[in-house]
Design an enzyme around this catalytic site. Structure first.
Site, mmCIF file in Angstrom:
data_model
loop_
_atom_site.group_PDB
_atom_site.id
_atom_site.type_symbol
_atom_site.label_atom_id
_atom_site.label_comp_id
_atom_site.label_asym_id
_atom_site.label_seq_id
_atom_site.Cartn_x
_atom_site.Cartn_y
_atom_site.Cartn_z
ATOM 1 N N GLU A 53 58.853 34.856 40.872
ATOM 2 C CA GLU A 53 58.403 36.428 40.777
ATOM 3 C C GLU A 53 56.970 36.433 41.326
ATOM 4 O OE1 GLU A 53 60.169 39.302 39.710
ATOM 5 O OE2 GLU A 53 58.353 39.819 40.397
ATOM 6 N N LYS A 61 55.620 29.595 44.715
ATOM 7 C CA LYS A 61 54.988 30.414 43.641
ATOM 8 C C LYS A 61 53.488 29.872 43.217
ATOM 9 C CE LYS A 61 53.628 33.206 40.625
ATOM 10 N NZ LYS A 61 54.465 33.886 39.507
ATOM 11 N N LEU A 95 39.393 39.652 49.055
ATOM 12 C CA LEU A 95 37.970 39.053 49.557
ATOM 13 C C LEU A 95 36.915 39.717 48.535
ATOM 14 C CD1 LEU A 95 38.069 38.121 53.071
ATOM 15 C CD2 LEU A 95 38.092 36.489 51.179
ATOM 16 N N ALA A 133 34.150 39.915 46.058
ATOM 17 C CA ALA A 133 33.301 39.266 45.371
ATOM 18 C C ALA A 133 32.981 39.907 44.162
ATOM 19 C CB ALA A 133 32.121 39.049 46.051
ATOM 20 N N GLY A 134 32.890 39.021 42.952
ATOM 21 C CA GLY A 134 32.597 39.683 41.778
ATOM 22 C C GLY A 134 32.578 38.516 40.664
ATOM 23 N N CYS A 140 47.781 34.206 34.818
ATOM 24 C CA CYS A 140 48.517 33.435 35.846
ATOM 25 C C CYS A 140 47.450 32.655 36.893
ATOM 26 C CB CYS A 140 49.016 34.529 36.768
ATOM 27 S SG CYS A 140 50.269 35.483 35.616
ATOM 28 N N LYS A 159 41.696 42.910 34.806
ATOM 29 C CA LYS A 159 41.655 43.761 35.923
ATOM 30 C C LYS A 159 41.980 45.320 35.519
ATOM 31 C CE LYS A 159 45.889 43.558 38.113
ATOM 32 N NZ LYS A 159 46.889 42.756 38.939
HETATM 33 C C1 UGA Z 1 48.699 37.189 40.045
HETATM 34 C C2 UGA Z 1 49.275 37.289 41.484
HETATM 35 O O1 UGA Z 1 48.461 38.292 42.264
HETATM 36 C C3 UGA Z 1 50.947 37.834 41.687
HETATM 37 O O2 UGA Z 1 51.305 37.718 42.985
HETATM 38 C C4 UGA Z 1 51.655 36.853 40.736
HETATM 39 O O3 UGA Z 1 52.976 37.130 40.599
HETATM 40 C C5 UGA Z 1 51.026 36.726 39.358
HETATM 41 O O4 UGA Z 1 49.530 36.284 39.247
HETATM 42 C C6 UGA Z 1 51.748 35.634 38.476
HETATM 43 O O5 UGA Z 1 51.769 34.553 38.644
HETATM 44 O O6 UGA Z 1 52.563 36.309 37.653
HETATM 45 P P1 UGA Z 1 47.910 39.138 38.436
HETATM 46 O O7 UGA Z 1 47.437 38.023 37.394
HETATM 47 O O8 UGA Z 1 48.689 40.266 37.951
HETATM 48 O O9 UGA Z 1 48.763 38.622 39.592
HETATM 49 O O10 UGA Z 1 46.479 39.563 38.831
HETATM 50 P P2 UGA Z 1 45.807 39.704 40.395
HETATM 51 O O11 UGA Z 1 45.965 40.960 40.999
HETATM 52 O O12 UGA Z 1 46.154 38.461 41.332
HETATM 53 O O13 UGA Z 1 44.251 39.328 40.151
HETATM 54 C C7 UGA Z 1 44.026 38.293 39.476
HETATM 55 C C8 UGA Z 1 42.261 38.059 39.079
HETATM 56 O O14 UGA Z 1 41.866 38.049 40.274
HETATM 57 C C9 UGA Z 1 41.813 39.364 38.613
HETATM 58 O O15 UGA Z 1 40.992 38.989 37.469
HETATM 59 C C10 UGA Z 1 40.989 40.232 39.574
HETATM 60 O O16 UGA Z 1 40.153 41.061 39.009
HETATM 61 C C11 UGA Z 1 40.411 38.971 40.409
HETATM 62 N N1 UGA Z 1 40.327 39.532 41.787
HETATM 63 C C12 UGA Z 1 41.346 39.833 42.499
HETATM 64 C C13 UGA Z 1 39.051 39.297 42.369
HETATM 65 O O17 UGA Z 1 38.126 38.822 41.547
HETATM 66 N N2 UGA Z 1 38.806 39.543 43.602
HETATM 67 C C14 UGA Z 1 39.958 40.007 44.499
HETATM 68 O O18 UGA Z 1 39.548 40.235 45.753
HETATM 69 C C15 UGA Z 1 41.111 40.093 43.872
#
Ligand code: UGA
Length: 439
Positions: A152, A208, A254, A256-257, A264, A327
């Protein structure tokens, strides 16, 4: 079709509600009595946009019900989705697959007619093969009880959209019968254009973790660039925009933060490193240790910058924090960089008042000593520094005029690179961000 969903956490509750919404009859199996009672009342124990309404409607129609009995599940359906959690083990970097193993061991003895068990949980490669053997051994139906793996990819905050309109459907199958059942089941999504990749069990498991490892790598790459930008006066947002125009690179992920968190990405890359070690290919995956280190360093760097911005001493400083969830559009604080930074500032002696539109309660359960505010403005009251750490849209609406008479010092740090720094600076604020020049 009649299906069961075993494990009704984030993934399972979403899958169960969305499949019932599509018209299937769904029996959810949940061993936690509190969670099961909540779901059976049509309520959702976490915040996910649209999920509460969809789940309560499905419960209302009777198409979605819950049980704690494997016998019920096996009697009800011949298609079972495994959606239990695989958290990081407390002793090592490995994923703890005990819930998946327990579920298969619990279900198998009741499978006395042909059935398909479909794993959706994120597991170390090789797990599915072991589970197929368990199934064949324990199920009275023997080889007629089949296992498939169907990872998933849903994101929190977009869980329904990702479940109902997946950008790909990966089917790890051992034979054509399982593929046929799953193609029929996912027909609405396939007809709607979702591409299907049919492969073996091991590849499906790996897809995955590889996807999450790639996403984590992209984020740590840009965060490493942010550090270089800070050392040279360059701007990481312009850099990401410019390289992102190259289709081969792409602009998404991409940003940055303060780094990635959640239930996950962090645990999946650690589990991948661990599994690679077991398989004797640790060197090939060692770069993921750096990805994890860069991610951790981002958080630590924010604490250092915040300390410098309040004059070098946290003792006696008051800090307002916007955001606790990992997030936006989520109340999940698992491995949240925002809450980690807030916690470190508190432990370092600062007064920390934090506000998150949805995650105050979950954050307070994990980190009670922080002061939790009812609004962003209240969090900033008396602050010597305001930190923007989770990019909820409402924080972008706040103007310097809203805070000028509220804060003690006009200082802002944007940990997500989405605020208009120029607007804050022209209003007399000292405003800094990750990887951007101080101007
Ligand atoms: C992530 C994956 O994106 C999903 O495809 C996957 O199904 C899921 O894990 C899982 O394994 O179940 P999720 O944990 O909901 O989803 O969150 P993301 O949207 O991937 O964000 C993860 C983290 O990265 C957040 O803390 C977000 O703030 C950070 N992030 C994201 C950044 O710091 N920079 C970005 O450009 C994007």
């Amino acid at each position: 079709m009649r299906i069961s969903v075993i494990g009704c956490g984030y993934l399972g509750a979403t899958h169960a509600a969305a499949m019932a919404d599509l018209g299937h009859e769904v029996l959810g199996m949940e061993t936690d009595p509190g969670r099961r009672a909540t779901l059976a009342r049509g309520e959702v124990p976490m915040y996910e946009p649209g999920l509460a309404a969809m789940l309560s409607a499905a419960v209302g129609t009777g198409r979605l019900r819950f049980t704690d009995s494997y016998a019920d599940v096996a009697a009800f359906a011949d298609l079972h989705f495994l959606c239990v959690g695989t958290p990081q083990s407390p002793e090592s970097l490995a994923a703890d697959v005990s819930q998946v193993v327990t579920a298969v061991e619990g279900l198998a003895p009741h499978l006395d007619r042909p059935a398909l068990v479909v794993g959706k949980s994120t597991v170390p490669v090789g797990t599915a093969q072991r589970l197929s053997l368990t199934l064949a051994e324990l199920a009275p139906a023997g080889a007629e009880a089949m296992l498939a793996w169907n990872p998933e990819f849903l994101r929190e905050g977009f869980a329904l959209q990702d479940t109902l309109h997946p950008d790909r459907i990966v089917l790890g199958v051992a034979d054509g019968r399982a593929e046929k059942v799953l193609r029929d089941f996912y027909a609405p999504m396939i007809d709607d254009g979702s591409p299907v990749v049919v492969t073996d069990l091991a590849t499906a498991e790996l897809v995955k973790v590889a996807a999450n490892a790639f996403l984590a790598t992209k984020i740590s790459f840009v965060n490493a660039m942010a550090e270089v930008c800070e050392a040279t006066g360059a701007d990481v947002v312009d850099l990401a925009d410019a390289i992102g125009h190259d289709d081969r690179i792409g602009r998404r992920f991409l940003n940055a933060g303060i780094g990635f968190g959640g239930g996950c990405l962090p645990k999946d890359i650690r589990a991948f490193v661990h599994r690679a070690g077991e398989l004797g290919v640790e060197d090939a995956m060692s770069f993921l240790r750096h990805v994890d280190d860069i991610n951790q360093r981002q958080r630590e760097r924010v604490v250092k910058v915040a300390t410098a911005m309040v004059g070098g001493r946290l003792d006696g400083a008051q800090v307002g924090v916007w955001g606790a969830a990992f997030k936006p559009d989520s109340d999940d604080v698992r491995d949240s960089p925002a809450l980690w930074v807030a916690g470190q500032l508190h432990l370092g002696g600062a007064g920390v008042r934090i506000y998150d539109p949805r995650a105050n309660a979950s954050a307070a359960r994990v980190f009670p000593p922080l002061e939790y505010a009812e609004s962003a403005v209240e969090a900033a009251r008396g602050a010597h520094l305001v930190l923007h750490l989770t990019e909820w849209p409402e924080f972008r609406e706040i103007t310097p005029g809203d805070l000028d008479d509220v804060v003690s010092r006009r200082r802002l740090f944007d940990g997500r690179n989405v605020l208009d720094l120029d607007a804050w600076r022209s209003a007399g604020w000292t405003a800094r961000a990750v990887g951007r020049p101080e101007r």
